[in-house]
Design an enzyme around this catalytic site. Sequence first.
Site: not given
Ligand code: IPE
Ligand code: IPE
Ligand code: MG
Length: 247
Positions: A21, A25-26, A38, A67-68, A132, A188, A194, A196
């Site tokens: 995650d 933001r990075w 990404h 999924t979300e 692995l 995480r 969380r 998620s």
């Molecule tokens: C969780 O990250 C899903 C993945 C890392 C693929 P999200 O960034 O989507 O999680 P929430 O919605 O902030 O909890």
């Molecule tokens: C995790 O990084 C990658 C995916 C959920 C695909 P985010 O895209 O959720 O990055 P933030 O949480 O918005 O910084």
């Molecule tokens: Mg995120």
Amino acid sequence: MDLKSKIVQQNLPQHIAIIMDGNGRWAKQSGQPRLFGHSNGVRAVREVTEASAELGIKYLTLYAFSTENWNRPEMEVMGLMSLLVDTVGKELDTLLKNNVRLRSIGDLSKLPNSTKDALERAILKTKDNTGLTLILALNYSSRWEILDAVNKISKDIRNGFLPGDINESVFSNYLSTVGIPDPELLIRTSGELRISNFLLWQLAYTELYFTDTFWPDFSRQHFYEAIDSYQSRERRFGKTSEQLETS
Ligand code: IPE
Ligand code: IPE
Ligand code: MG
């Protein structure tokens, strides 16, 4: 201090799961679009996969798309899907060279054909590798997985294929993680505290490790730090410390 040399081989987790995650933001920190985050996250995936293979960890599960996550802006979703095709294609030779077997969990049927094809091809090509096992959670959510298992179980009962009681082991056989031991350690990144919708059944007794580091900055050293933290914990599984000392 070299953290790698601190790691005790006898107490290595067999299975590590990671919620990668903080990519968005990075990128935002340096005024870049989210997709830039990404694509920079791929370096961390490579580093952690290599480190796991070197240490002798058997399973590494990476949460790549929930999924979300379909609810994100279409451009980001499409960008993530094509990044997946690209990355799986580019990394295939390295996976083969490092004896890594690729597997996936989640509902692949909803992914764009190009993403699904690239993934299925890499899974097939690496299926006989014995090092692995790298598991990509894609279009995955734990509630989907649990309901999918329940529906399959009820179908098997109706068809007379499942006569006995449903215990933990029977239920686990209907999950997409069938045959994979539960993770001993979940990491995480990005400071969110969380789960998620990730591996809710499988994480029942997993040690949780949260770090503020954004995923694209996550390095081998961070990974070793997480394992070191895991190794300093006492896993009691409901027992008392005294019981563990005498066993
Ligand atoms: C969780 O990250 C899903 C993945 C890392 C693929 P999200 O960034 O989507 O999680 P929430 O919605 O902030 O909890
Ligand atoms: C995790 O990084 C990658 C995916 C959920 C695909 P985010 O895209 O959720 O990055 P933030 O949480 O918005 O910084
Ligand atoms: Mg995120």
